[in-house]
Design a protein around this motif. Structure first.
Motif: not given
Length: 312
Positions: A142-144, A109-130
């Protein structure tokens, strides 16, 4: 296209959601991460591999997430709903296995967020531990996250794992509280209040099964899943797919902003999501909560069928 990450615990309804995410033209699926939940982590990871393989998405990195909650161990899984294999007892219909995991979920997840050039949508559809671990250990990222879409909670209709609690939140209430109450990432919560309204019947499932191999495999999970959900009618909910539809097509679901609290006590209300309807307190954080009123429920069903069918 909008970058998308799906954190998931497949799970029958997760399978629907991953299929939708993999095929949506509005988003680019950048990663899938598996977390414990409906079944153990080893099984959710294998199921995620099966789904990515079946969908021809070997290009999508798979991360392996938390195998247990932040603090207190879970006391039950959801095999009675999803089958021992997590896919309605018909896991062999899904596959071939997709790629081996690319690493830990937090790193993926960190790699995707770090490389993204626009805001990322994160869909969490299980327990929110991760998600909780990510926001705690990498607050700089967080701001990404342009938007967090969560399937979980029950605001006013009672729970599906206890009198008040929904399974995903109940599985790790401390993580859910961190994400839904303490953090400031823009969040949409899709609770049982809506997903128990957006149910599908035999005709819908038959149409899906007739659409091709993917639809046929998804529809084949019905027998075990319908018995486990036990809504008392000949319909089944596909909770996570409803949340994913909102993630890929924002505004599909009607929402209201609410301040939330999550019960983290060890009593009978553990995991219950409480909504404060008295109005926003100064400095309080609101979450957009999806509701039936104003949502085109028939339109949501039709959109899900159209997007999940192989040739529809």
């Amino acid at each position: 296209m909008t970058p998308l990450i799906v954190d998931t615990d497949p799970g029958v309804d997760d399978a629907y959601a991953i299929a939708l995410a993999a095929r949506a033209s509005e988003v680019e699926l950048r990663a899938v991460t598996a977390v414990f939940g409906n079944v153990d982590l080893a099984t959710t990871t294998t199921n995620a591999r099966r789904l990515l393989g079946m969908l021809g998405r070997g290009d999508v990195p798979l991360g392996v997430g938390a195998e247990r909650p932040l603090i207190h161990p879970t006391t039950q899984r959801a095999a009675d709903v999803h089958g021992d294999d997590g896919l309605g007892g018909v896991a062999e219909r899904f596959g071939p296995l997709g790629p081996e995991p690319a690493g830990r979920a937090l790193d993926v997840i960190a790699d995707v967020l770090s490389a993204a050039t626009e805001p990322v949508v994160l869909a969490a559809i299980g327990p929110l531990t991760d998600v909780a671990l990510l926001l705690a250990t990498r607050p700089d990222l967080a701001e990404r996250i342009g938007r967090l879409v969560v399937m979980g909670g029950s605001i006013g209709i009672g729970g599906n794992v206890s009198a008040g609690a929904e399974f995903n939140v109940w599985s790790d209430p401390e993580a859910a509280r961190r994400v839904l109450v303490e953090e400031r990432v823009p969040t949409t919560l899709v609770p049982l209040d809506l997903t128990h309204v957006v149910t599908v019947d035999r005709a819908w499932l038959s149409a899906l099964a007739a659409s091709g191999p993917v639809g046929e495999a998804l529809a084949a999970t019905r027998d075990v899943y319908a018995r486990g959900e036990a809504l008392g009618v000949d319909r089944v909910p596909i909770h996570d797919a409803v949340a994913l539809l909102e993630a890929v097509a924002p505004g599909t679901l009607a929402t209201v902003p609410l301040e939330l609290e999550v019960d983290t006590s060890l009593g009978p209300a553990r995991g219950t999501v409480l909504a404060d309807r008295r109005g926003r307190a100064p400095g309080g954080r609101t979450v957009d909560v999806a509701v039936p009123d104003g949502t085109d429920v028939d339109g949501v069903r039709a959109a899900l069928l159209r997007r999940l069918g192989d040739h529809m």
